[in-house]
Design a protein around this motif. Structure first.
Motif, short mmCIF file in Angstrom:
data_model
loop_
_atom_site.label_atom_id
_atom_site.label_comp_id
_atom_site.label_asym_id
_atom_site.label_seq_id
_atom_site.Cartn_x
_atom_site.Cartn_y
_atom_site.Cartn_z
N HIS A 149 14.89 -1.66 45.89
CA HIS A 149 15.02 -2.40 44.64
C HIS A 149 14.48 -1.60 43.47
O HIS A 149 13.53 -0.84 43.58
CB HIS A 149 14.19 -3.69 44.70
N PHE A 150 15.09 -1.85 42.30
CA PHE A 150 14.52 -1.41 41.02
C PHE A 150 14.78 -2.54 40.02
O PHE A 150 15.70 -2.50 39.22
CB PHE A 150 15.17 -0.11 40.55
N ASP A 151 13.95 -3.57 40.08
CA ASP A 151 14.12 -4.77 39.27
C ASP A 151 13.15 -4.77 38.10
O ASP A 151 12.08 -4.16 38.13
CB ASP A 151 13.91 -6.03 40.11
N ARG A 152 13.53 -5.51 37.05
CA ARG A 152 12.68 -5.64 35.86
C ARG A 152 12.90 -7.01 35.24
O ARG A 152 13.93 -7.65 35.45
CB ARG A 152 13.03 -4.58 34.81
N THR A 171 22.74 0.72 34.01
CA THR A 171 21.71 0.95 35.02
C THR A 171 22.22 1.67 36.27
O THR A 171 21.45 2.31 36.97
CB THR A 171 21.05 -0.37 35.44
N LEU A 175 19.37 4.14 36.82
CA LEU A 175 18.40 3.88 37.89
C LEU A 175 18.92 4.20 39.29
O LEU A 175 18.17 4.66 40.15
CB LEU A 175 17.95 2.42 37.82
N SER A 225 19.49 -3.65 41.53
CA SER A 225 18.68 -3.67 40.32
C SER A 225 19.13 -4.84 39.45
O SER A 225 20.32 -5.03 39.23
CB SER A 225 18.83 -2.37 39.55
N GLN A 232 9.61 -9.03 40.12
CA GLN A 232 10.17 -7.70 40.00
C GLN A 232 9.43 -6.66 40.83
O GLN A 232 9.61 -5.46 40.63
CB GLN A 232 10.15 -7.27 38.53
#
Length: 326
Positions: A149-152, A171, A175, A225, A232
């Protein structure tokens, strides 16, 4: 020997991921930064020359290495000009905006005899180093499922080139190269990819969500993402025949990871996994050693081109809503 380095671009990436670690790396000297942010440069790096035009560093015979941290669509031109000027080159990810451009730069780099490499710095992050160690050591057994994961939580769209429509924006191109490079290092080239992309935030101009499944013979890899994620912190979920690994927290690029992951066994028991340790200078120390002939190139151009191939296949999959073979 000390390598004299110039950085092109002094946005967040150029400042944090290039100029700062170069300035701290033994055997490297930060000599020039190409940017109009001369006051910031004077404050952050007293004595480092600020120039407006990349030609100033291309033409400077004292500069050995140029690091490029600029919008993705400029990568090909700046890399080509730096190589023509006889410089070693680091270019931020993604390598370029097309696989054809990437292959042409590989040809030019090989003809020049200079090092050209891509800044896939997540290979030196603490969380990935632990995952790599656990898999290589057989602690998890045969891997059946790998999720990254690359969550925000970033509901407001900034006025930035990455947020506008165009080649190399969004993204998936910002990312996903980090996540893809890690996975390709661990498991090699997948058989196929299925990728969903979307613009979820009001006012967005480029994709701010992706969910991709990489299909291997047995293994399935999921990369995702989302920028509307209050939760996150999930980073890795890895299921193997001997144990699972679950990791929260992201971006430990310096020092000991303050949030080690957890190992969970089939009988329901669990224990804390080792805490990884990262050195923010790791990539540039590896580049230094490669230029000086002490070690192999840290990120080969074939590695970077494979990332490009998967990125392009992901775009095609998202556009046509189908699986794309690789």
């Amino acid at each position: 020997m000390t390598l004299n380095v110039a950085v092109i671009g002094y946005g967040f990436g150029g400042r944090v991921f290039h100029a700062e670690p170069v300035a701290r790396t033994d055997g490297m000297a930060l000599k020039a930064i190409v940017s109009r942010r001369s006051e910031e440069i004077a404050r952050d790096h007293p004595g480092v020359r600020a120039v407006d035009d990349p030609e100033a560093v291309f033409a400077d015979p004292a500069i050995d290495l140029i690091a490029i941290s600029t919008p993705n669509t400029s990568h090909f031109d700046l890399c080509a000009r730096a190589l023509e000027a006889g410089k070693h080159v680091v270019v931020d990810k993604p390598f370029t905006v097309t696989g054809d451009e990437a292959r042409e730069l590989k040809r030019r780099a090989e003809a020049s005899g200079k090092l050209l490499t891509v800044f896939h710095n997540f290979r030196w992050y603490a969380d990935y180093l632990v995952v790599k160690q656990l898999i290589a050591g057989g602690v998890l057994g045969e891997i059946a499922y790998f999720e990254s994961h690359f969550d925000r939580w970033a509901p407001h769209v900034p006025d930035a080139w990455r947020e506008k429509p165009g080649p190399g924006s969004g993204t998936w191109w910002d990312l996903a190269p980090h996540l893809l490079d890690q996975v390709l290092q661990l498991f090699g080239k997948p058989m196929a990819i299925t990728c969903d992309q979307a613009i979820q935030r009001p006012g967005g101009g480029a994709a701010d969500f992706f969910h991709a499944t990489l299909r291997y013979e047995k293994l399935r890899v999921v990369l995702t993402s989302c920028f509307l994620a209050p939760e996150q912190e999930l980073r890795f979920v890895v299921h193997g025949s001997k144990a699972s690994f679950v990791k929260y927290g992201i971006n430990t690029r310096e020092g000991v990871d303050p949030r080690p992951g957890t190992l969970v066994y089939p009988d329901g028991s669990g224990q804390q996994a080792p805490a990884g340790t990262a050195d923010g200078r790791g990539f540039y120390m590896a580049v230094r050693d490669a230029i000086l002939g002490r070690a192999p190139q840290p990120v080969t151009l074939d590695d970077a081109i494979l990332v490009m191939d998967v990125l392009e296949a992901g775009d095609l999959s998202a556009a046509e809503r189908r699986e794309v073979r690789l």
